[in-house]
Design a protein around this motif. Structure first.
Motif, PDB file in Angstrom:
ATOM      1  N   ALA A 165      -8.218 -38.714  13.964  1.00 50.97           N
ATOM      2  CA  ALA A 165      -8.070 -40.157  13.785  1.00 50.97           C
ATOM      3  C   ALA A 165      -8.054 -40.517  12.302  1.00 50.97           C
ATOM      4  O   ALA A 165      -8.698 -39.854  11.482  1.00 50.97           O
ATOM      5  N   VAL A 166      -7.332 -41.584  11.965  1.00 51.26           N
ATOM      6  CA  VAL A 166      -7.265 -42.075  10.590  1.00 51.26           C
ATOM      7  C   VAL A 166      -7.813 -43.497  10.551  1.00 51.26           C
ATOM      8  O   VAL A 166      -7.788 -44.203  11.565  1.00 51.26           O
ATOM      9  N   PRO A 167      -8.335 -43.960   9.387  1.00 48.57           N
ATOM     10  CA  PRO A 167      -8.851 -45.324   9.299  1.00 48.57           C
ATOM     11  C   PRO A 167      -7.739 -46.353   9.557  1.00 48.57           C
ATOM     12  O   PRO A 167      -6.614 -46.190   9.070  1.00 48.57           O
ATOM     13  N   LEU A 168      -8.069 -47.387  10.309  1.00 50.16           N
ATOM     14  CA  LEU A 168      -7.099 -48.446  10.587  1.00 50.16           C
ATOM     15  C   LEU A 168      -7.146 -49.457   9.440  1.00 50.16           C
ATOM     16  O   LEU A 168      -7.868 -50.446   9.484  1.00 50.16           O
ATOM     17  N   THR A 169      -6.380 -49.201   8.422  1.00 50.65           N
ATOM     18  CA  THR A 169      -6.390 -50.011   7.207  1.00 50.65           C
ATOM     19  C   THR A 169      -5.322 -51.097   7.267  1.00 50.65           C
ATOM     20  O   THR A 169      -4.441 -51.098   8.141  1.00 50.65           O
ATOM     21  N   ASN A 170      -5.395 -52.013   6.292  1.00 48.03           N
ATOM     22  CA  ASN A 170      -4.358 -53.040   6.181  1.00 48.03           C
ATOM     23  C   ASN A 170      -2.984 -52.427   5.965  1.00 48.03           C
ATOM     24  O   ASN A 170      -1.972 -52.972   6.415  1.00 48.03           O
ATOM     25  N   ALA A 171      -2.944 -51.290   5.279  1.00 42.55           N
ATOM     26  CA  ALA A 171      -1.662 -50.625   5.022  1.00 42.55           C
ATOM     27  C   ALA A 171      -0.973 -50.253   6.331  1.00 42.55           C
ATOM     28  O   ALA A 171       0.242 -50.426   6.476  1.00 42.55           O
TER      29      ALA A 171
ATOM     30  N   PRO B 173      -2.815 -59.703  13.290  1.00 40.25           N
ATOM     31  CA  PRO B 173      -1.994 -58.490  13.383  1.00 40.25           C
ATOM     32  C   PRO B 173      -1.055 -58.538  14.581  1.00 40.25           C
ATOM     33  O   PRO B 173      -1.406 -59.061  15.641  1.00 40.25           O
ATOM     34  N   ASN B 174       0.138 -58.010  14.413  1.00 36.35           N
ATOM     35  CA  ASN B 174       1.114 -57.969  15.497  1.00 36.35           C
ATOM     36  C   ASN B 174       0.965 -56.680  16.296  1.00 36.35           C
ATOM     37  O   ASN B 174       1.856 -55.831  16.335  1.00 36.35           O
ATOM     38  N   GLY B 175      -0.190 -56.543  16.900  1.00 41.98           N
ATOM     39  CA  GLY B 175      -0.461 -55.360  17.688  1.00 41.98           C
ATOM     40  C   GLY B 175      -1.829 -55.452  18.330  1.00 41.98           C
ATOM     41  O   GLY B 175      -2.487 -56.499  18.288  1.00 41.98           O
ATOM     42  N   LYS B 176      -2.273 -54.343  18.905  1.00 41.50           N
ATOM     43  CA  LYS B 176      -3.531 -54.321  19.654  1.00 41.50           C
ATOM     44  C   LYS B 176      -4.256 -53.002  19.404  1.00 41.50           C
ATOM     45  O   LYS B 176      -3.661 -51.926  19.477  1.00 41.50           O
ATOM     46  N   PHE B 177      -5.561 -53.109  19.087  1.00 38.97           N
ATOM     47  CA  PHE B 177      -6.398 -51.910  19.019  1.00 38.97           C
ATOM     48  C   PHE B 177      -6.990 -51.684  20.396  1.00 38.97           C
ATOM     49  O   PHE B 177      -7.682 -52.544  20.941  1.00 38.97           O
ATOM     50  N   LYS B 178      -6.732 -50.499  20.976  1.00 39.20           N
ATOM     51  CA  LYS B 178      -7.181 -50.180  22.334  1.00 39.20           C
ATOM     52  C   LYS B 178      -8.289 -49.124  22.264  1.00 39.20           C
ATOM     53  O   LYS B 178      -8.041 -47.954  21.998  1.00 39.20           O
TER      54      LYS B 178
ATOM     55  N   LEU C 270      -1.633 -51.659   9.339  1.00 36.58           N
ATOM     56  CA  LEU C 270      -1.352 -52.890  10.071  1.00 36.58           C
ATOM     57  C   LEU C 270      -0.102 -53.598   9.559  1.00 36.58           C
ATOM     58  O   LEU C 270       0.622 -54.235  10.331  1.00 36.58           O
ATOM     59  N   ASN C 271       0.157 -53.459   8.264  1.00 38.32           N
ATOM     60  CA  ASN C 271       1.297 -54.153   7.664  1.00 38.32           C
ATOM     61  C   ASN C 271       2.572 -53.324   7.618  1.00 38.32           C
ATOM     62  O   ASN C 271       3.636 -53.844   7.284  1.00 38.32           O
ATOM     63  N   ASP C 272       2.471 -52.045   7.947  1.00 41.20           N
ATOM     64  CA  ASP C 272       3.626 -51.152   7.900  1.00 41.20           C
ATOM     65  C   ASP C 272       4.344 -51.188   9.253  1.00 41.20           C
ATOM     66  O   ASP C 272       3.890 -50.592  10.227  1.00 41.20           O
ATOM     67  N   THR C 273       5.476 -51.872   9.315  1.00 42.65           N
ATOM     68  CA  THR C 273       6.186 -52.025  10.589  1.00 42.65           C
ATOM     69  C   THR C 273       6.736 -50.709  11.126  1.00 42.65           C
ATOM     70  O   THR C 273       7.129 -50.632  12.292  1.00 42.65           O
ATOM     71  N   ALA C 274       6.752 -49.677  10.306  1.00 42.65           N
ATOM     72  CA  ALA C 274       7.207 -48.362  10.770  1.00 42.65           C
ATOM     73  C   ALA C 274       6.133 -47.664  11.610  1.00 42.65           C
ATOM     74  O   ALA C 274       6.425 -46.720  12.339  1.00 42.65           O
ATOM     75  N   GLN C 275       4.884 -48.125  11.485  1.00 48.17           N
ATOM     76  CA  GLN C 275       3.773 -47.542  12.245  1.00 48.17           C
ATOM     77  C   GLN C 275       3.712 -48.214  13.616  1.00 48.17           C
ATOM     78  O   GLN C 275       3.316 -49.372  13.741  1.00 48.17           O
ATOM     79  N   LYS C 276       4.108 -47.485  14.646  1.00 55.66           N
ATOM     80  CA  LYS C 276       4.196 -48.067  15.985  1.00 55.66           C
ATOM     81  C   LYS C 276       2.967 -47.786  16.842  1.00 55.66           C
ATOM     82  O   LYS C 276       2.509 -48.638  17.586  1.00 55.66           O
ATOM     83  N   SER C 277       2.447 -46.570  16.761  1.00 53.24           N
ATOM     84  CA  SER C 277       1.315 -46.176  17.605  1.00 53.24           C
ATOM     85  C   SER C 277       0.520 -45.120  16.854  1.00 53.24           C
ATOM     86  O   SER C 277       1.023 -44.027  16.608  1.00 53.24           O
ATOM     87  N   VAL C 278      -0.736 -45.452  16.496  1.00 52.02           N
ATOM     88  CA  VAL C 278      -1.527 -44.583  15.634  1.00 52.02           C
ATOM     89  C   VAL C 278      -2.927 -44.411  16.224  1.00 52.02           C
ATOM     90  O   VAL C 278      -3.559 -45.386  16.635  1.00 52.02           O
ATOM     91  N   TYR C 279      -3.408 -43.161  16.257  1.00 49.44           N
ATOM     92  CA  TYR C 279      -4.785 -42.885  16.675  1.00 49.44           C
ATOM     93  C   TYR C 279      -5.691 -43.146  15.480  1.00 49.44           C
ATOM     94  O   TYR C 279      -5.583 -42.478  14.453  1.00 49.44           O
ATOM     95  N   THR C 280      -6.575 -44.131  15.587  1.00 48.54           N
ATOM     96  CA  THR C 280      -7.302 -44.645  14.437  1.00 48.54           C
ATOM     97  C   THR C 280      -8.785 -44.854  14.729  1.00 48.54           C
ATOM     98  O   THR C 280      -9.244 -44.691  15.861  1.00 48.54           O
ATOM     99  N   TYR C 281      -9.522 -45.273  13.680  1.00 52.68           N
ATOM    100  CA  TYR C 281     -10.908 -45.701  13.861  1.00 52.68           C
ATOM    101  C   TYR C 281     -11.219 -46.847  12.908  1.00 52.68           C
ATOM    102  O   TYR C 281     -10.551 -47.054  11.896  1.00 52.68           O
ATOM    103  N   MET C 282     -12.262 -47.610  13.267  1.00 54.61           N
ATOM    104  CA  MET C 282     -12.800 -48.654  12.405  1.00 54.61           C
ATOM    105  C   MET C 282     -14.321 -48.552  12.433  1.00 54.61           C
ATOM    106  O   MET C 282     -14.902 -48.118  13.435  1.00 54.61           O
ATOM    107  N   GLU C 283     -14.970 -48.957  11.353  1.00 55.64           N
ATOM    108  CA  GLU C 283     -16.428 -48.993  11.286  1.00 55.64           C
ATOM    109  C   GLU C 283     -16.888 -50.442  11.205  1.00 55.64           C
ATOM    110  O   GLU C 283     -16.266 -51.261  10.510  1.00 55.64           O
ATOM    111  N   GLY C 284     -17.975 -50.759  11.913  1.00 57.47           N
ATOM    112  CA  GLY C 284     -18.468 -52.128  11.893  1.00 57.47           C
ATOM    113  C   GLY C 284     -19.586 -52.341  12.893  1.00 57.47           C
ATOM    114  O   GLY C 284     -20.230 -51.385  13.347  1.00 57.47           O
ATOM    115  N   THR C 285     -19.819 -53.603  13.259  1.00 59.69           N
ATOM    116  CA  THR C 285     -20.888 -53.968  14.193  1.00 59.69           C
ATOM    117  C   THR C 285     -20.354 -54.924  15.256  1.00 59.69           C
ATOM    118  O   THR C 285     -19.477 -55.756  14.982  1.00 59.69           O
ATOM    119  N   PHE C 286     -20.921 -54.818  16.465  1.00 55.22           N
ATOM    120  CA  PHE C 286     -20.555 -55.688  17.582  1.00 55.22           C
ATOM    121  C   PHE C 286     -21.472 -56.901  17.650  1.00 55.22           C
ATOM    122  O   PHE C 286     -22.649 -56.826  17.293  1.00 55.22           O
TER     123      PHE C 286
END
Length: 297
Positions: A176-182, A285-290, A184-200
């Motif tokens: 997995a790679v970090p889900l960065t703004n880069a 963002p024009n997409g969805k984190f699943k 999210l803003n790169d329209t060539a990136q269609k489907s990426v296995y990613t992660y984010m760090e934070g709190t619920f």
């Protein structure tokens, strides 16, 4: 006379071949070699799901691969007494690519039970080759043929399904790679296995759809995503349902091992970022984190 002449010609060719063979191989040797080649072609070729998308195979080729029985999508189709079952790469995966495994409807081995008109995920019942009934999230070894792929669409026809007894492999997180703004803003990136760090945290107003609840997610991994949908349930990477009248203490979330996470603790969430095929008119963002897995930090 014409038939006799033809037979004589065949005999002449065979004798000639045998005479010119430096190893003095016989006709029986040639027949055995042909049989071995046929046997080899019938043996399933071991591949990965990634191979099925990156390589090309003949429709008649027998293929063998491991995967996970995926969740029933919101829209399914079946016809001719058959249904398409999703096989995915990772547990809890609902985004990204998947294999469509065409299976006959029924209750015998290597069949899938027909779904009721109103179904839940637990209604998906795949019968393995030993009669074991499997469901969403079970790891399987699949033998199949009828390979067809067009872009990110790939289907095969089931030959057999076998249950695989295997523990969850944490090494999957390494890809997995970090889900960065880069991203999210790169329209060539269609489907990426990613992660984010934070709190619920629980929002003042939340929506529950497809058995999930949208929680607030405060992250510095990017500046565009502030909510993550978490599956309601009792297993790994799920949360408890919220009562009608709730407070912060009612937020109970479990990690990928099924252990309860301390409220307010920092977590890393893994999943697929899927870009919409259309441009949303809404801000954000024009997409969805699943979401797939939750790891306490």
């Amino acid at each position: 006379m014409k038939r006799l002449a033809t037979l004589s010609l065949i005999g002449l060719v065979l004798v000639s071949c045998g005479g010119n063979d430096p190893d003095n191989r016989t006709i029986a040797d040639f027949i055995k070699d042909a049989a071995n080649k046929t046997e080899q072609s019938l043996k399933p070729q071991k591949v990965s799901i990634d191979d099925l998308f990156s390589n090309e195979y003949e429709s008649g080729q027998s293929l063998e691969f491991e995967g996970v029985i995926g969740a029933i999508p919101s829209t399914i189709t079946w016809s001719g007494g058959r249904m398409n079952v999703k096989i995915v790469e990772r547990r809890n995966q609902t985004g990204g690519r998947s294999i469509g495994l065409d299976m006959p409807l029924g209750t015998s081995e290597n069949h899938v039970h027909e779904l009721p008109e109103k179904y839940q995920q637990s209604d998906l019942k795949v019968v393995a080759d030993d009669g074991t009934v499997l469901g969403v999230g079970d790891i399987v070894k699949v033998k199949a043929n009828g390979y067809y792929r067009s872009g990110d669409y790939c289907t095969l026809d089931v030959v057999s399904v076998k249950a695989v007894d295997k523990d969850f492999d944490e090494s999957v997180f390494e890809t997995a790679v970090p889900l960065t703004n880069a991203i999210l803003n790169d329209t060539a990136q269609k489907s990426v296995y990613t992660y984010m760090e934070g709190t619920f945290s629980i929002p003042s107003v939340f929506f529950s759809m497809y058995g999930e609840i949208g929680l607030n997610f405060a992250t510095k991994t990017n500046s565009q995503i502030d909510k993550v949908d978490v599956l309601v349930g009792e297993g790994p990477s799920t949360m408890n349902n919220l009562p009608d009248s709730y407070s912060a203490k009612d937020l109970i979330v479990r990690d990928f091992n099924g252990d309860e996470i301390k409220r307010g603790a920092k977590v890393r969430v893994y999943g697929v970022w899927d870009r919409y095929s259309f441009k949303s008119s809404m801000d954000g963002p024009n997409g969805k984190f699943k979401l797939e897995e939750i790891v306490a930090q």
